[in-house]
Write a protein that holds these residues in place. Structure first.
Motif, short mmCIF file in Angstrom:
data_model
loop_
_atom_site.label_atom_id
_atom_site.label_comp_id
_atom_site.label_asym_id
_atom_site.label_seq_id
_atom_site.Cartn_x
_atom_site.Cartn_y
_atom_site.Cartn_z
N ILE A 68 23.69 10.39 -40.12
CA ILE A 68 22.71 9.60 -39.38
C ILE A 68 23.43 8.44 -38.69
O ILE A 68 24.23 7.74 -39.32
CB ILE A 68 21.61 9.03 -40.31
CG1 ILE A 68 21.07 10.12 -41.25
CG2 ILE A 68 20.49 8.40 -39.49
CD1 ILE A 68 20.35 11.25 -40.57
N GLN A 69 23.14 8.27 -37.44
CA GLN A 69 23.68 7.13 -36.70
C GLN A 69 22.53 6.28 -36.16
O GLN A 69 21.42 6.79 -35.97
CB GLN A 69 24.53 7.61 -35.51
CG GLN A 69 25.90 8.15 -35.90
CD GLN A 69 26.73 8.46 -34.67
OE1 GLN A 69 26.21 8.91 -33.66
NE2 GLN A 69 28.04 8.20 -34.76
N TYR A 70 22.84 5.03 -35.90
CA TYR A 70 21.83 4.17 -35.32
C TYR A 70 22.45 3.35 -34.19
O TYR A 70 23.68 3.17 -34.11
CB TYR A 70 21.22 3.22 -36.37
CG TYR A 70 22.18 2.17 -36.90
CD1 TYR A 70 22.97 2.44 -38.01
CD2 TYR A 70 22.28 0.92 -36.29
CE1 TYR A 70 23.84 1.49 -38.49
CE2 TYR A 70 23.14 -0.03 -36.76
CZ TYR A 70 23.93 0.25 -37.86
OH TYR A 70 24.81 -0.70 -38.34
N ARG A 71 21.57 2.87 -33.35
CA ARG A 71 22.02 1.99 -32.27
C ARG A 71 20.93 0.96 -32.03
O ARG A 71 19.76 1.32 -31.84
CB ARG A 71 22.28 2.79 -30.99
CG ARG A 71 22.72 1.91 -29.83
CD ARG A 71 23.28 2.73 -28.70
NE ARG A 71 22.27 3.53 -28.02
CZ ARG A 71 22.54 4.36 -27.03
NH1 ARG A 71 23.79 4.53 -26.63
NH2 ARG A 71 21.57 5.02 -26.44
N TYR A 72 21.31 -0.26 -32.06
CA TYR A 72 20.37 -1.35 -31.80
C TYR A 72 20.90 -2.13 -30.61
O TYR A 72 21.89 -2.85 -30.69
CB TYR A 72 20.25 -2.27 -33.03
CG TYR A 72 19.29 -3.43 -32.83
CD1 TYR A 72 17.93 -3.21 -32.66
CD2 TYR A 72 19.76 -4.75 -32.81
CE1 TYR A 72 17.07 -4.26 -32.46
CE2 TYR A 72 18.89 -5.82 -32.62
CZ TYR A 72 17.54 -5.56 -32.44
OH TYR A 72 16.67 -6.61 -32.23
N GLY A 73 20.26 -1.91 -29.49
CA GLY A 73 20.72 -2.57 -28.28
C GLY A 73 20.52 -1.64 -27.10
O GLY A 73 19.77 -0.67 -27.17
N ASP A 74 21.22 -1.94 -26.03
CA ASP A 74 21.04 -1.14 -24.82
C ASP A 74 21.89 0.14 -24.90
O ASP A 74 22.54 0.42 -25.90
CB ASP A 74 21.37 -1.97 -23.57
CG ASP A 74 22.80 -2.51 -23.62
OD1 ASP A 74 23.63 -1.93 -24.37
OD2 ASP A 74 23.08 -3.50 -22.93
N GLU A 75 21.88 0.87 -23.79
CA GLU A 75 22.57 2.17 -23.77
C GLU A 75 24.09 2.02 -23.87
O GLU A 75 24.79 2.99 -24.12
CB GLU A 75 22.20 2.92 -22.48
CG GLU A 75 20.71 3.21 -22.35
CD GLU A 75 20.18 4.08 -23.47
OE1 GLU A 75 20.78 5.14 -23.73
OE2 GLU A 75 19.18 3.68 -24.11
N VAL A 96 15.10 0.47 -32.88
CA VAL A 96 16.38 1.00 -33.34
C VAL A 96 16.38 2.48 -33.03
O VAL A 96 15.45 3.20 -33.41
CB VAL A 96 16.58 0.78 -34.85
CG1 VAL A 96 17.85 1.49 -35.34
CG2 VAL A 96 16.66 -0.71 -35.19
N GLN A 97 17.38 2.90 -32.34
CA GLN A 97 17.51 4.33 -32.06
C GLN A 97 18.26 4.99 -33.22
O GLN A 97 19.24 4.44 -33.75
CB GLN A 97 18.30 4.56 -30.76
CG GLN A 97 17.52 4.15 -29.51
CD GLN A 97 18.36 4.38 -28.28
OE1 GLN A 97 19.28 3.61 -28.01
NE2 GLN A 97 18.03 5.42 -27.52
#
Lengths: 200, 214
Positions: A60-67, A91-92
């Motif tokens: 599982i990965q996450y991204r918090y912010g823009d692209e 959060v993506q």
């Protein structure tokens, strides 16, 4: 006389039959087979990044912010949100598949959260006013011949046909979102997002 | 019965006189001999007999293993991993030769087949070999297939006995080829692509060698 002759002939025939039966060139075959076998272990050719723990066959990965923000693998470290309440947040999350399973791999992936909750003093339970819901939305599967993904509420089902090693191909993404909440009481808030992978 | 015996006696006497007369009328010494079938030929170790020629026609179809007392036999062997020792196909492990599909494990990286001819045939013969592994390596669930390639026959170059030629999948034995005791004539390889890009699982493959002789 005739009986002796007949008996002698019979014995002779039997002897010939035995001799020819023992002849190694009399195998009834002009074809031969050779069997080969080999084994390939699970995980052979699969490289899991150091420090990454799989849930099932998924990371599982996450991204918090823009692209432009890089994706990061979920770890024991907390993701710190600095503007909770002031504005809506997102959060993506995405799932990456690792494996070379000998048979097709199927699982159900679901995301769940009790939302944000204020850390109360003296062991009190937070009230609804101290909570902010997290919802999961906009799930998208990654188009690929390697996967069959069926998006469900807060998750998806995954089927991976038998294949060569797959090293971290993205299966699906989903957003964990919360609204702005200017009325939230001041305090420390925490939230858990749980990704559950169930295999039949 | 007595008449028969008397008749036989008379015939034998007549033959004796006839031959006696021949011997007396000539000073020639005629020699005649027959080289027996398989004279000077020994069955090779570590080989599987698959091609039979110049049998006596008894038994099953001529040229097949069912034919009795063949004068020429083609043998096929698979080599050990170091490709030095001959093995009969029927002596292979029942579970199969352990092969290395990834290049990282122990086992055969390829399988070498060697064809040897033993015999003292009087006529010309042609062996047509068909080596196949149509299904390749298949996993237990039959979903994964790793192809196995069989090379055409290669002769043994300058070591090829006179009278024997190898072309494609055919081995020709010329008429009057001298007696050969398991002379190596050709080889072929079963190969596969070694890779770490295969799905996990237990794989098996079966190589079939068929031989028609005429």
């Amino acid at each position: 006389m005739m009986r002796k002759l007949a008996l002698t002939s019979l014995l002779t025939l039997m002897a010939i039959a035995v001799v020819f039966a023992a002849d190694p060139t009399n195998k009834v075959s002009d074809a031969a087979n050779l069997k080969l076998n080999a084994s390939i272990e699970k995980g052979q050719g699969v490289t899991i990044p150091e420090g990454v723990t799989l849930v099932g066959n998924l990371a599982i990965q996450y991204r918090y912010g823009d692209e432009e923000t890089p994706w990061e693998y979920v770890s024991t470290e907390n993701l710190e949100i600095t503007d909770l309440g002031e504005r809506a947040g997102r959060v993506q999350l995405r799932c990456l598949y690792y494996g070379n399973e000998p048979e097709s791999y199927s699982c159900i992936v679901s995301f769940a959260s009790d939302g944000w909750a204020r850390t109360m003093e003296d062991g009190k339970e937070p009230t609804d006013a101290d909570k902010l819901a997290i919802i999961f939305e906009d799930a998208e599967s990654t188009s690929s011949k390697k996967f069959e993904v069926d998006i469900k509420n807060s998750g998806f089902t995954l089927n991976v046909p038998v294949s060569a090693p797959i090293n971290g191909d993205v299966v699906a993404t989903i957003n964990a979102s919360w609204a702005d909440a200017p009325d939230l009481p001041a305090g420390e808030y925490t939230a858990d997002i749980i990704a559950a992978v169930t295999t039949p | 019965m007595r008449k028969v015996l008397l008749f036989t006696l008379i015939v034998l006497i007549a033959i004796t006189f006839a031959f006696a007369g021949t011997a007396q009328s000539s000073n020639d010494v005629k020699l005649k001999s027959t080289v027996k079938d398989n004279s000077g030929v020994e069955t090779p170790q570590g080989g599987t007999a698959i091609g039979f020629v110049e049998g006596d026609g008894e038994g099953e179809e001529e040229g097949t293993s069912g034919d009795k007392n063949p004068k020429g036999i083609l043998y096929i062997s698979y080599m050990d991993e170091s490709e030095t020792a001959f093995n009969a196909l029927e002596d292979a492990p029942v579970s199969g030769l352990i092969c290395d599909l990834t290049g990282n494990d122990t086992g055969y990286d390829r399988v070498k087949f060697v064809f040897r001819f033993a015999g003292n045939v009087s006529r010309a013969h042609e062996y047509v070999l068909t080596i196949s592994c149509a299904d390749g390596f298949k996993s237990a669930n039959s979903e994964n297939v790793i192809p196995v390639t069989i090379s055409g026959l290669s002769d043994v170059g300058s070591s090829l006995p006179a009278g024997i030629t190898v072309n494609g999948n055919t081995i020709n034995i010329a008429a009057g080829t001298k007696a050969l005791q398991a002379a190596t004539v050709a080889s072929s390889y079963a190969t596969w692509t070694q890779s770490e890009e295969y799905a996990a699982g237990d794989y098996t493959a079966t190589i079939t060698v068929a031989c028609s002789a005429k």
